[in-house]
Design a protein around this motif. Structure first.
Motif, PDB file in Angstrom:
ATOM      1  N   ASP A 225      23.537   6.334-103.186  1.00 49.05           N
ATOM      2  CA  ASP A 225      22.605   5.214-103.116  1.00 49.05           C
ATOM      3  C   ASP A 225      21.234   5.696-103.561  1.00 49.05           C
ATOM      4  OD1 ASP A 225      21.368   2.840-102.683  1.00 49.05           O
ATOM      5  OD2 ASP A 225      21.360   2.979-100.494  1.00 49.05           O
ATOM      6  N   LEU A 226      21.035   5.716-104.881  1.00 49.36           N
ATOM      7  CA  LEU A 226      19.775   6.186-105.436  1.00 49.36           C
ATOM      8  C   LEU A 226      18.863   5.049-105.860  1.00 49.36           C
ATOM      9  CD1 LEU A 226      21.173   9.045-107.712  1.00 49.36           C
ATOM     10  CD2 LEU A 226      20.128   9.287-105.448  1.00 49.36           C
ATOM     11  N   GLY A 227      19.414   3.836-105.921  1.00 43.91           N
ATOM     12  CA  GLY A 227      18.657   2.697-106.419  1.00 43.91           C
ATOM     13  C   GLY A 227      19.467   1.957-107.472  1.00 43.91           C
ATOM     14  N   SER A 228      18.848   1.014-108.130  1.00 37.41           N
ATOM     15  CA  SER A 228      19.539   0.150-109.086  1.00 37.41           C
ATOM     16  C   SER A 228      20.058   0.932-110.294  1.00 37.41           C
ATOM     17  CB  SER A 228      18.607  -0.954-109.571  1.00 37.41           C
ATOM     18  OG  SER A 228      19.232  -1.726-110.584  1.00 37.41           O
ATOM     19  N   LEU A 229      21.254   0.544-110.765  1.00 36.36           N
ATOM     20  CA  LEU A 229      21.854   1.107-111.978  1.00 36.36           C
ATOM     21  C   LEU A 229      21.932   0.058-113.085  1.00 36.36           C
ATOM     22  CD1 LEU A 229      24.887   2.985-110.329  1.00 36.36           C
ATOM     23  CD2 LEU A 229      22.619   3.899-110.817  1.00 36.36           C
ATOM     24  N   ILE A 230      21.307  -1.087-112.856  1.00 32.90           N
ATOM     25  CA  ILE A 230      21.444  -2.232-113.770  1.00 32.90           C
ATOM     26  C   ILE A 230      20.313  -2.244-114.799  1.00 32.90           C
ATOM     27  CG2 ILE A 230      21.440  -4.748-113.916  1.00 32.90           C
ATOM     28  CD1 ILE A 230      22.650  -4.755-111.079  1.00 32.90           C
ATOM     29  N   ILE A 231      20.702  -2.526-116.051  1.00 30.86           N
ATOM     30  CA  ILE A 231      19.724  -2.735-117.124  1.00 30.86           C
ATOM     31  C   ILE A 231      20.046  -4.073-117.782  1.00 30.86           C
ATOM     32  CG2 ILE A 231      18.806  -1.892-119.314  1.00 30.86           C
ATOM     33  CD1 ILE A 231      19.679   0.890-118.543  1.00 30.86           C
ATOM     34  N   PHE A 242      15.097   4.839-115.013  1.00 34.85           N
ATOM     35  CA  PHE A 242      15.666   5.365-113.774  1.00 34.85           C
ATOM     36  C   PHE A 242      17.112   4.929-113.590  1.00 34.85           C
ATOM     37  CE2 PHE A 242      11.449   6.703-113.010  1.00 34.85           C
ATOM     38  CZ  PHE A 242      11.547   7.731-112.081  1.00 34.85           C
ATOM     39  N   ALA A 243      17.473   3.756-114.077  1.00 36.30           N
ATOM     40  CA  ALA A 243      18.880   3.332-114.028  1.00 36.30           C
ATOM     41  C   ALA A 243      19.742   4.295-114.844  1.00 36.30           C
ATOM     42  CB  ALA A 243      19.025   1.906-114.551  1.00 36.30           C
ATOM     43  N   LEU A 363      13.539  12.503-106.524  1.00 34.94           N
ATOM     44  CA  LEU A 363      12.791  11.849-107.602  1.00 34.94           C
ATOM     45  C   LEU A 363      13.450  10.535-108.020  1.00 34.94           C
ATOM     46  CD1 LEU A 363      11.919  14.919-109.863  1.00 34.94           C
ATOM     47  CD2 LEU A 363      10.320  13.565-108.491  1.00 34.94           C
ATOM     48  N   LEU A 364      14.769  10.531-108.109  1.00 36.24           N
ATOM     49  CA  LEU A 364      15.472   9.323-108.562  1.00 36.24           C
ATOM     50  C   LEU A 364      15.440   8.227-107.503  1.00 36.24           C
ATOM     51  CD1 LEU A 364      18.519  10.868-110.462  1.00 36.24           C
ATOM     52  CD2 LEU A 364      16.376   9.977-111.389  1.00 36.24           C
ATOM     53  N   LYS A 365      15.419   8.602-106.242  1.00 35.46           N
ATOM     54  CA  LYS A 365      15.290   7.602-105.179  1.00 35.46           C
ATOM     55  C   LYS A 365      13.902   6.971-105.187  1.00 35.46           C
ATOM     56  CE  LYS A 365      18.640   8.962-101.624  1.00 35.46           C
ATOM     57  NZ  LYS A 365      18.795   9.447-100.230  1.00 35.46           N
ATOM     58  N   ARG A 366      12.913   7.781-105.506  1.00 33.81           N
ATOM     59  CA  ARG A 366      11.528   7.300-105.472  1.00 33.81           C
ATOM     60  C   ARG A 366      11.275   6.247-106.554  1.00 33.81           C
ATOM     61  NH1 ARG A 366       7.378  12.050-105.542  1.00 33.81           N
ATOM     62  NH2 ARG A 366       8.529  12.460-103.614  1.00 33.81           N
ATOM     63  N   GLY A 367      11.869   6.417-107.724  1.00 37.08           N
ATOM     64  CA  GLY A 367      11.738   5.415-108.781  1.00 37.08           C
ATOM     65  C   GLY A 367      10.531   5.629-109.667  1.00 37.08           C
ATOM     66  N   ALA A 368      10.274   4.628-110.511  1.00 39.07           N
ATOM     67  CA  ALA A 368       9.258   4.730-111.565  1.00 39.07           C
ATOM     68  C   ALA A 368       7.850   4.842-110.996  1.00 39.07           C
ATOM     69  CB  ALA A 368       9.357   3.515-112.487  1.00 39.07           C
ATOM     70  N   VAL A 369       7.033   5.601-111.719  1.00 39.28           N
ATOM     71  CA  VAL A 369       5.624   5.722-111.335  1.00 39.28           C
ATOM     72  C   VAL A 369       4.885   4.459-111.765  1.00 39.28           C
ATOM     73  CG1 VAL A 369       5.607   8.220-111.484  1.00 39.28           C
ATOM     74  CG2 VAL A 369       5.109   6.878-113.522  1.00 39.28           C
ATOM     75  N   ASN A 370       3.727   4.242-111.172  1.00 43.09           N
ATOM     76  CA  ASN A 370       2.965   3.014-111.424  1.00 43.09           C
ATOM     77  C   ASN A 370       2.089   3.178-112.668  1.00 43.09           C
ATOM     78  OD1 ASN A 370       1.928   0.455-111.059  1.00 43.09           O
ATOM     79  ND2 ASN A 370       0.374   1.138-109.595  1.00 43.09           N
ATOM     80  N   ARG A 371       2.717   3.053-113.834  1.00 44.56           N
ATOM     81  CA  ARG A 371       1.988   3.162-115.097  1.00 44.56           C
ATOM     82  C   ARG A 371       2.208   1.900-115.915  1.00 44.56           C
ATOM     83  NH1 ARG A 371       3.461   9.384-116.926  1.00 44.56           N
ATOM     84  NH2 ARG A 371       2.394  10.443-115.192  1.00 44.56           N
TER      85      ARG A 371
END
Length: 557
Positions: A225-231, A242-243, A363-371
């Motif tokens: 369970d790392l987060g979404s895998l959907i694109i 991250f997906a 890192l993968l659980k945390r997700g994208a940085v705010n850029r």
């Protein structure tokens, strides 16, 4: 200890007593004599780790107690045959001294313990469910010439009354199993057909292990369970990045137990490919990732090289098995491969590797940085990323000739690989156009990959002569020279194939480029329409306030 192929028919039965009567009443002149053997009570417990490492390498781990005897068995899942009810699967069994051995099963020496130690590493084996079986056994004996007693044992019929327990839940099975020697299938097929017809037996719908898994609601599919895998078309570039990385990190970890076992070279290949895709993704999305990914990318390169050393030997051994009958050379390579596998296991058990897994998971659980760049739509930002890789590849591919160095061809291989991965990462957005191009990439990669394998193999042969020359006969050394020449000839043929394969990419690339433009324009049109509608609504609201300055929200006309 045994490592053998278990061959048996398995049938569901409604009434075991009726089948027992049929067996005992069977005439002795029917070709096969049935002789009562034993009545036993078997207690089985099935084990696995929390992340299903035994299951992932294709085995169920069963510990059986039969009277004072205890044994651990790895039973393979693959059991397909074309004969109804017949299963053929590998069984590896190790006898244990007493119950204390269960606590240290992985530390013992033996066929089962050795494999468990490789596959599970530091993970703990946990009990899943218990199986209690009351079994009546009957020997199947070959009828001898007249006047002699039956002596040749063809197999065994067992009548099993089984109770499977998971917590407070239970399931019951009544089953007939006919276990035989692999070479006795045709000899006993008439007996089995007669038994099926007269006792109304049906092929078993589920194994005891499968029934226990269902009863316990176990789902052995490996996932994290790392987060979404959907694109999709709504995904931002950050979400897509991250997906992609999550998907290939899960694939990487899923291969680890099989790679550790070392009996399936494809698992090592797949694990290595997963590291390549992860590193390619980190490169492609570098501008929107934190700097910590640079360190992770270097560590992935380290484990990829370790996997690659073993994989390269697998490829060369497979090739030499086709090209030569000289077993002394292949034996030397197999020893090299064993040493490489030992180094791989050392790496997978190291603190460095476990640190890599921990950091990347975090890192993968945390997700994208705010850029700002990460928030842009993937369907808008993907085309220039892919196009840049196409430009680098096509420039390199157009620059190689038959006289180019192996390093130049390897450079083209690296670029086509990065390009293919970039297209794969966004293939959910571009459908058939992306898949068509990917299919052509595979052809080009196969040519360049085989060329690189040949280039790597030749210096390895020279190294083997330097390292093991005293162990090799003059004939073997001469054969190695011929094989080196064969590799060189094969590499030349592959170079000749490359231009034609490369040319076929152009048409598919134009198709993808057209599809990327279309998707981008569709999204831009929707965005423009949405902004226009939002603007009109805002303008209407402002005009309403001007016309009715005293009206407040909630007033009615």
């Amino acid at each position: 200890m045994t490592d053998h192929q278990e061959v048996e028919w398995q049938f569901d039965a409604n009434d075991l007593s009726t089948i027992e009567q049929w067996l005992l009443a069977r005439p002795s002149d029917s070709g096969v004599t049935v002789s009562p053997s034993s009545t036993d009570h078997l207690t089985d417990t099935y084990y696995d780790t929390d992340d299903w490492r035994c299951h992932r390498v294709g085995f169920a781990l069963r510990v059986r107690q039969h009277g004072d005897e205890i044994e651990a068995t790895l039973k393979a899942f693959k059991s397909q045959t074309k004969i109804a009810g017949l299963r053929s699967r590998r069984e590896i069994t190790q006898h244990l001294t007493d119950h204390k051995d269960l606590l240290s099963l992985k530390e013992l020496k033996g066929a089962v313990s050795d494999r468990l130690r490789l596959v599970t590493g530091s993970y703990i084996l946990r009990p899943m469910f218990d199986v209690q079986t009351h079994r009546k056994s009957f020997d199947l004996l070959l009828n001898p010439p007249e006047g002699l007693k039956p002596s040749v044992r063809l197999g065994e019929v067992t009548l099993d009354d089984t109770t499977i327990t998971v917590g407070e839940k239970q399931a019951k099975l009544t089953r007939v199993e006919i276990e035989i020697k692999p070479n006795m299938i045709k000899r006993l097929q008439p007996f089995v057909d007669e038994m099926r017809a007269e006792c109304n037996l049906q092929p078993a719908t589920a194994s005891k292990f499968g029934t226990g898994m269902t009863l316990g609601n176990y789902n052995p599919t490996f996932t994290l369970d790392l987060g979404s895998l959907i694109i999709n078309h709504e995904s931002s570039l950050g979400d897509a990045a991250f997906a992609v990385m999550r998907k290939h990190f899960i694939a990487f970890l899923a291969c680890e137990p099989v790679a550790r076992l070392g009996e399936d070279s494809e698992a090592i290949h797949d694990m290595r490919v997963a590291t390549r895709r992860l590193r390619a993704a980190m490169s492609l999305f570098r501008s929107i990732l934190s700097t910590r990914f640079e360190r992770v990318r270097d560590e992935l390169k380290w484990i990829a090289q370790t996997l690659g050393d073993t994989r390269d030997l697998d490829v060369q051994i497979a090739q030499l098995n086709e090209w030569t009958q000289d077993r002394s050379l292949i034996t030397v390579l197999i020893k090299e491969r064993e040493q490489s596998q030992a180094k791989l296991l050392e790496a997978l058990d190291s603190k460095r590797y476990h640190q890599l897994i921990r950091v990347l998971t975090e890192l993968l659980k945390r997700g994208a940085v705010n850029r700002v760049e990460a928030k842009a739509r993937a369907v808008e930002t993907a085309p220039p990323l892919i196009a840049a890789r196409w430009k680098r590849f096509s420039k390199a591919a157009d620059g190689v000739t038959l006289e180019s160095s192996a390093e130049e061809y390897h450079g083209v291989r690296i670029r086509v690989k990065r390009l293919r991965y970039a297209v794969e990462f966004f293939s959910d957005l571009y459908g058939e156009a992306a898949q068509d191009l990917i299919a052509r990439f595979v052809v080009v990669q196969d040519i360049l990959g085989a060329h690189q394998d040949a280039h790597v193999a030749m210096p390895r042969l020279r190294t083997l002569v330097d390292k093991h020359g005293k162990q090799l006969t003059p004939q073997t050394i001469f054969a190695m020279g011929e094989i080196a020449q064969r590799y060189a000839h094969h590499a030349l043929e592959l170079r000749k194939q490359f231009p034609k394969a490369n040319k076929k990419l152009d048409k598919r690339w134009k198709g993808l480029r057209k599809e990327m433009k279309k998707k981008k324009e569709t999204v831009e049109t929707k965005e423009t329409k949405k902004k226009r509608e939002t603007g009109k609504a805002k303008e209407k609201k402002e005009m309403s306030v001007i016309a009715h300055p005293m009206r407040t929200e909630g007033d009615s006309l």
